[in-house]
Design an enzyme around this catalytic site. Structure first.
Site, PDB file in Angstrom:
ATOM      1  N   GLU A 235      57.380  56.069  44.978  1.00  0.00           N
ATOM      2  CA  GLU A 235      56.989  56.031  43.566  1.00  0.00           C
ATOM      3  C   GLU A 235      55.503  55.773  43.350  1.00  0.00           C
ATOM      4  O   GLU A 235      55.101  54.674  42.941  1.00  0.00           O
ATOM      5  CB  GLU A 235      57.798  54.965  42.825  1.00  0.00           C
TER       6      GLU A 235
ATOM      7  N   GLU B  60      67.159  56.765  45.387  1.00  0.00           N
ATOM      8  CA  GLU B  60      67.579  55.560  44.663  1.00  0.00           C
ATOM      9  C   GLU B  60      68.262  55.950  43.373  1.00  0.00           C
ATOM     10  O   GLU B  60      67.813  56.851  42.665  1.00  0.00           O
ATOM     11  CB  GLU B  60      66.384  54.683  44.242  1.00  0.00           C
TER      12      GLU B  60
HETATM   13  C1  GCO Z   1      61.636  51.008  41.872  1.00  0.00           C
HETATM   14  C2  GCO Z   1      61.708  50.615  43.282  1.00  0.00           C
HETATM   15  C3  GCO Z   1      62.797  49.646  43.571  1.00  0.00           C
HETATM   16  C4  GCO Z   1      63.365  48.879  42.397  1.00  0.00           C
HETATM   17  C5  GCO Z   1      64.499  49.646  41.756  1.00  0.00           C
HETATM   18  C6  GCO Z   1      65.087  48.969  40.550  1.00  0.00           C
HETATM   19  O1  GCO Z   1      62.021  52.097  41.520  1.00  0.00           O
HETATM   20  O2  GCO Z   1      61.185  50.212  41.044  1.00  0.00           O
HETATM   21  O3  GCO Z   1      61.752  51.677  44.153  1.00  0.00           O
HETATM   22  O4  GCO Z   1      62.130  48.820  44.457  1.00  0.00           O
HETATM   23  O5  GCO Z   1      63.811  47.646  42.749  1.00  0.00           O
HETATM   24  O6  GCO Z   1      64.048  50.898  41.349  1.00  0.00           O
HETATM   25  O7  GCO Z   1      64.123  48.841  39.536  1.00  0.00           O
END
Ligand code: GCO
Length: 447
Positions: free
Chosen positions: A166, A353
């Site tokens: 990200e 994710e």
């Molecule tokens: C993000 C990260 C994760 C977070 C998850 C929940 O997207 O912020 O990759 O580390 O913990 O997404 O917010």
């Protein structure tokens, strides 16, 4: 009713990140990361929670992998902590850091779990931040050296690599509005430059895997694409949502898949556009084996004047998780992969994710009946399966997260795990969603 089935080769996994679970923040020679500094700034993180102990996974990974295995989880996305390998960002390697991940990969091997390794999930060594961090081009050399080092060390046993997690969050939110570490508020020009440096690091991650990854190694980026969802299935609204997908994601996707900054992005940035050197885009756009998407939420779009996308605000009582940003919108797992495939594909896609955060606690019987999380995951997965039927080559899904952990500026308050963690005793308890997900993996269907 028949359960919805997934293809037999589909990859089911769970995801975590080093800083959020490992703890041992200053153990065995690890240097501080920007998050170790940021969490100590008054008011920066909910409750002043630190990453010092987190889930103490550093000392408990063996038990954690045994539990994963018990749940039938065979694919695990984790990250390596850069400041464990290079406490100063570059310079001397910390052998104890290298050894730690060897022990961790040994344990994964023993448990029959395949690692999917993110090179960088936000924990920049503080020493590099002290030298300008993502603002300066020196970070690219430091990352290239770090990527070379870890791929050389682990390349014989790690065959799935993710370069960065990200980019938007650790550049725009870290240096733009100060919400995330290092909590800086810089000009648009500086923020755009941090973004450019991150893209170059992605390129070096790909290069390192090609050079040192050995046979069968694959690599890709994890991007948090913004997904506009057509308000209904009228062709004009679908077209408007697709246009919005382009404009929201074009900076990253054009850079990586077309080898240039889109003219619309450059025009909008004007004098604040990043400084680019010759050869940059050759590195940035080196072919990858897949794209990873972290997709939790999105927004509705309809066709406005002359078909232009019009973003609809969410009414205040629209359903969300306990994270204010996480509006529940399952169709993002349909339209995200679909639009990407139409515009840049075909390329294998992994949802690296997806999940939901709640402030839940265990009930008096010692159970966590997280039906809200279970329903969320099930509804989203239905949409993902539909996208696959309609031609998006989605190859896998990683649920965020294996266990409750450090949710960045929200501290320990926001639980994303399918395994409950008691942060006082470090006791792990699978929630209802974990048992259900185990059945999904076992039957390869949305049971
Ligand atoms: C993000 C990260 C994760 C977070 C998850 C929940 O997207 O912020 O990759 O580390 O913990 O997404 O917010």
């Amino acid at each position: 009713m028949q359960p919805i089935r997934f293809p037999s080769q589909f990859t089911w996994g769970v995801a975590t990140a080093a800083a959020q679970i490992e703890g041992a923040a200053f153990t065995d020679g690890k240097g501080p990361s920007v998050w170790d500094t940021f969490c100590r700034k008054p008011g920066a993180v909910h409750n002043g929670d630190t990453l010092d102990v987190a889930c103490d996974h550093y000392h408990r990974f063996d038990e954690d992998f045994a539990l994963m295995r018990q749940l039938g989880i065979r694919n695990y996305r984790l990250s390596i902590a850069w400041p464990r390998i290079f406490p100063n960002g570059d310079g001397e390697v910390n052998q104890r850091g290298i050894d730690f991940y060897h022990r961790l990969f040994d344990s994964l091997e023993r448990h029959g779990i395949t690692p999917w390794v993110t090179m960088f999930h936000w924990d920049l060594p503080q020493a590099l931040e002290d030298r300008g961090g993502w603002r300066v081009r020196g970070v690219v050399d430091a990352f290239a050296n770090y990527a070379d080092t870890i791929v050389r060390a682990y390349g014989s046993r790690v065959k799935r690599w993710i370069t960065l997690n990200e980019i938007f969050c650790f550049t725009q939110l870290g240096y733009g509005n100060g919400q995330k570490a290092p909590g800086a508020r810089e000009s648009e020009a500086v923020v755009n430059q941090t973004y450019h440096h991150a893209l170059l690091c992605h390129g070096h991650g790909v290069r390192a895997v090609r050079e040192f990854g050995g046979r069968g190694a694959q690599v890709g980026l994890t991007d948090n694409a913004i997904v506009p969802v057509p308000v209904d299935l009228k062709p004009e609204n679908i077209a408007a949502a697709k246009r919005a997908f382009v404009s929201e994601n074009i900076r990253t996707l054009d850079a990586i898949f077309r080898g240039r900054y889109a003219s619309a992005y450059l025009k909008a940035a004007g004098a604040a556009a990043p400084k680019v050197q010759r050869g940059d885009f050759k590195l940035i756009s080196a072919p990858t084996d897949f794209i990873g998407f972290n997709i939790y939420t999105g927004h509705f779009v309809r066709a406005g004047k002359r078909g232009a996308p019009e973003r609809l605000p969410f009414p205040s009582s629209y359903p969300r998780s306990d994270c204010s940003w996480l509006y529940l919108l399952p169709q993002v797992l349909y339209w995200g992969p679909k639009f990407f495939t139409e515009l840049y594909g075909p390329l294998p896609i992994y949802v690296t994710e997806h999940g939901a955060g709640y402030n839940e606690e265990m009930d008096a019987n010692g159970e966590v009946l997280d039906l809200h999380r279970r329903e969320c995951v099930r509804n989203y997965l239905r949409e993902l399966r539909a996208a696959m039927r309609d031609g998006a080559p989605v190859k896998g899904y990683f649920l965020w997260s294996f266990m409750d952990n450090y949710e960045w500026e929200d501290g320990y308050d926001r639980r994303f795990g399918i395994v409950h963690n008691d942060f006082t005793t470090q006791r792990r308890t699978p929630k209802l969603s974990a048992k259900w997900y185990a059945d999904v993996i076992r039957t390869n269907s949305l049971i």
